[in-house]
Design an enzyme around this catalytic site. Structure first.
Site, PDB file in Angstrom:
ATOM      1  N   LYS A 182      -4.113 -10.942  -6.948  1.00 24.83           N
ATOM      2  CA  LYS A 182      -5.292 -11.419  -6.455  1.00 24.83           C
ATOM      3  C   LYS A 182      -6.459 -10.356  -6.736  1.00 24.83           C
ATOM      4  O   LYS A 182      -6.165  -9.133  -7.181  1.00 24.83           O
ATOM      5  CB  LYS A 182      -5.287 -11.396  -4.809  1.00 24.83           C
ATOM      6  CG  LYS A 182      -5.345  -9.990  -4.131  1.00 24.83           C
ATOM      7  CD  LYS A 182      -5.602 -10.021  -2.742  1.00 24.83           C
ATOM      8  CE  LYS A 182      -5.869  -8.486  -2.274  1.00 24.83           C
ATOM      9  NZ  LYS A 182      -6.580  -8.489  -0.967  1.00 24.83           N
ATOM     10  N   LYS A 207     -10.832  -5.082  -5.205  1.00 19.43           N
ATOM     11  CA  LYS A 207     -11.848  -3.868  -5.719  1.00 19.43           C
ATOM     12  C   LYS A 207     -11.203  -2.894  -5.981  1.00 19.43           C
ATOM     13  O   LYS A 207     -11.849  -1.903  -6.431  1.00 19.43           O
ATOM     14  CB  LYS A 207     -13.021  -3.871  -4.459  1.00 19.43           C
ATOM     15  CG  LYS A 207     -12.479  -3.510  -3.108  1.00 19.43           C
ATOM     16  CD  LYS A 207     -13.634  -3.857  -2.312  1.00 19.43           C
ATOM     17  CE  LYS A 207     -13.066  -3.879  -0.568  1.00 19.43           C
ATOM     18  NZ  LYS A 207     -13.760  -4.360   0.297  1.00 19.43           N
ATOM     19  N   LYS A 249       0.925  -1.178   0.106  1.00 14.02           N
ATOM     20  CA  LYS A 249       0.068  -0.064  -0.031  1.00 14.02           C
ATOM     21  C   LYS A 249       0.905   1.150  -0.133  1.00 14.02           C
ATOM     22  O   LYS A 249       0.416   2.212  -0.534  1.00 14.02           O
ATOM     23  CB  LYS A 249      -0.945   0.177   1.208  1.00 14.02           C
ATOM     24  CG  LYS A 249      -1.951  -0.867   1.146  1.00 14.02           C
ATOM     25  CD  LYS A 249      -3.193  -0.651   1.931  1.00 14.02           C
ATOM     26  CE  LYS A 249      -4.369  -1.693   1.691  1.00 14.02           C
ATOM     27  NZ  LYS A 249      -5.431  -1.641   2.507  1.00 14.02           N
TER      28      LYS A 249
HETATM   29  P1  AMP Z   1     -10.716  -6.459   2.152  1.00 17.30           P
HETATM   30  O1  AMP Z   1     -11.403  -6.398   0.842  1.00 17.30           O
HETATM   31  O2  AMP Z   1      -9.182  -6.219   1.890  1.00 17.30           O
HETATM   32  O3  AMP Z   1     -11.117  -5.863   3.363  1.00 17.30           O
HETATM   33  O4  AMP Z   1     -10.752  -7.904   2.367  1.00 17.30           O
HETATM   34  C1  AMP Z   1     -11.839  -8.396   3.161  1.00 17.30           C
HETATM   35  C2  AMP Z   1     -11.648  -9.922   3.473  1.00 17.30           C
HETATM   36  O5  AMP Z   1     -11.804 -10.451   1.666  1.00 17.30           O
HETATM   37  C3  AMP Z   1     -10.552 -10.453   4.025  1.00 17.30           C
HETATM   38  O6  AMP Z   1     -10.803 -11.615   4.511  1.00 17.30           O
HETATM   39  C4  AMP Z   1      -9.527 -10.988   2.742  1.00 17.30           C
HETATM   40  O7  AMP Z   1      -8.550 -11.786   2.986  1.00 17.30           O
HETATM   41  C5  AMP Z   1     -10.777 -11.591   1.629  1.00 17.30           C
HETATM   42  N1  AMP Z   1     -10.126 -11.313   0.227  1.00 17.30           N
HETATM   43  C6  AMP Z   1      -9.984  -9.949  -0.169  1.00 17.30           C
HETATM   44  N2  AMP Z   1      -9.566 -10.326  -1.649  1.00 17.30           N
HETATM   45  C7  AMP Z   1      -9.607 -11.843  -1.758  1.00 17.30           C
HETATM   46  C8  AMP Z   1      -9.438 -12.600  -2.923  1.00 17.30           C
HETATM   47  N3  AMP Z   1      -9.004 -12.169  -3.968  1.00 17.30           N
HETATM   48  N4  AMP Z   1      -9.331 -13.906  -2.650  1.00 17.30           N
HETATM   49  C9  AMP Z   1      -9.790 -14.201  -1.378  1.00 17.30           C
HETATM   50  N5  AMP Z   1     -10.253 -13.596  -0.403  1.00 17.30           N
HETATM   51  C10 AMP Z   1      -9.954 -12.295  -0.560  1.00 17.30           C
END
Ligand code: AMP
Ligand code: TRP
Length: 336
Positions: A200, A203, A118
């Site tokens: 990965k 969003k 980040k």
């Molecule tokens: P975040 O969007 O970073 O707040 O992630 C929220 C949750 O979604 C966390 O538990 C991440 O580990 C999971 N997560 C985010 N992106 C992925 C992805 N591409 N594959 C699997 N899990 C994800």
């Protein structure tokens, strides 16, 4: 929470309200949350304070927080059985965060790959919060003595740090915190970008074809899967190293249909990728349809969402405030 809550193990997880959830968020995290409700006492949190570590538009952040709560409910989290709340509504998290900032070491915080990623992505805003982010996440978890934390693979390093913080605190003072474990499901722990399957699905990707949003309509979903980057071999076969694009699509198809990798390989034998991609798109669109209907229904009833969040914050605060009093006492803060 149920009356026998004392005997159930505690789960906590969180998600940042930084936009509409992706298929990665759903498969890696939120999908599992509903499933765990029977067996555990669950707390689920919209991590709005964590979202502030990158610049947010205030109006959008507010909207996304409500939307995140609605999507968590639509995914099957039941507020009668689990506690759903917004992080900033439970101030004890930030109180414990400070204690943990004075516990976490510069060296260990510097090693966090998410901080490095980040910082590289937002070189004009490498702020203190971005650096101490894992201390707040540790506070989120440890303040409830959560034993299990269902997250995607990208969060396991933060969890490890939470364990170090807990252990150090327990050693320096006296046993206080339970050691949390990650709950990372094998399938879907990391859903990859449809545009670049070595990264990965996120969003915050600038290419909208890289991710499926949970609010994407059927046409958009099918189109994005049709465009998904694969390889030139033309064989549907599971091999994440050699065939990351195809393997990612297979993993997604597996999750939505329950078919094994062998069954999927067999199903599309000799057919090329066209039919396969079409089938993945259809399976995902079919699987998301009921969640999307629920989401729209719930989001239209703001009052309901806000009531759930208010009650959630009250229940969470009751537990969290007890812990913060205990911690304040242990570290030697004067109590009158
Ligand atoms: P975040 O969007 O970073 O707040 O992630 C929220 C949750 O979604 C966390 O538990 C991440 O580990 C999971 N997560 C985010 N992106 C992925 C992805 N591409 N594959 C699997 N899990 C994800
Ligand atoms: N850091 C997590 C993410 O970006 C969100 C989060 C905040 C979280 N606090 C948490 C996840 C506590 C699990 C437990 O995905």
């Amino acid at each position: 929470m149920s009356e026998q809550s004392e005997r159930k193990r505690v789960i906590l997880s969180g998600i940042q309200p930084t936009g509409t959830f992706t298929l990665g968020n759903y498969i890696g995290a939120v999908r599992n949350w509903a499933k765990l409700q029977d067996e555990f006492d669950c707390l689920y949190m919209v991590a709005d304070l964590h979202a502030l570590t990158v610049r947010q538009d205030p109006a959008a952040l507010r909207r996304h927080s409500r939307e995140a709560a609605a999507m968590i409910l639509a995914s099957g989290v039941d507020p009668k059985r689990s506690i759903l709340f917004v992080q900033s509504h439970v101030p004890a998290h930030t109180q414990l965060n400070w204690i943990f900032c004075c516990n976490a070491q510069f060296g260990e915080l510097s090693r966090m790959t998410q901080f490095k990623d980040k910082s590289a992505k937002h070189p004009d805003n490498v702020n203190g919060g971005l650096f101490t982010y894992p201390a707040l996440m540790a506070a989120d978890i440890l303040i409830y003595n959560a034993e299990l934390v269902p997250v995607g693979q990208d969060q396991t390093q933060h969890l490890e740090l939470a364990r170090n913080i807990a252990q150090r605190f327990n050693n320096n003072y006296s046993p206080t915190f339970v050691m949390p474990e990650g709950y990372v499901t094998k399938e879907g722990a990391k859903i990859m970008s449809l545009a670049d399957p070595t990264r990965k699905m996120s969003k915050s990707d600038t290419n909208a074809n890289a991710f499926i949003l949970l609010t994407d309509d059927r046409d958009t979903i099918t189109r994005k899967f049709k465009r998904a980057v694969t390889d030139s071999e033309g064989e549907v076969r599971y091999d994440p190293a050699a065939k990351p694009g195809v393997s990612n699509l297979m993993a997604i198809y597996h999750i939505f249909t329950g078919k094994t990798m062998e069954e999927i390989q067999h199903e599309f034998e000799g057919q090329g990728y066209g039919a396969f991609k079409e089938a993945v798109g259809t399976a995902v669109a079919d699987g998301l349809a009921p969640i999307q209907n629920e989401y729209n229904r719930i989001l239209a009833d703001k009052e309901y969402v806000d009531t759930v969040l208010k009650e959630g914050a009250e229940s969470a605060s009751r537990i969290a405030n007890k812990m913060i009093q205990k911690v304040y006492r242990k570290v030697g803060l004067l109590q009158l």
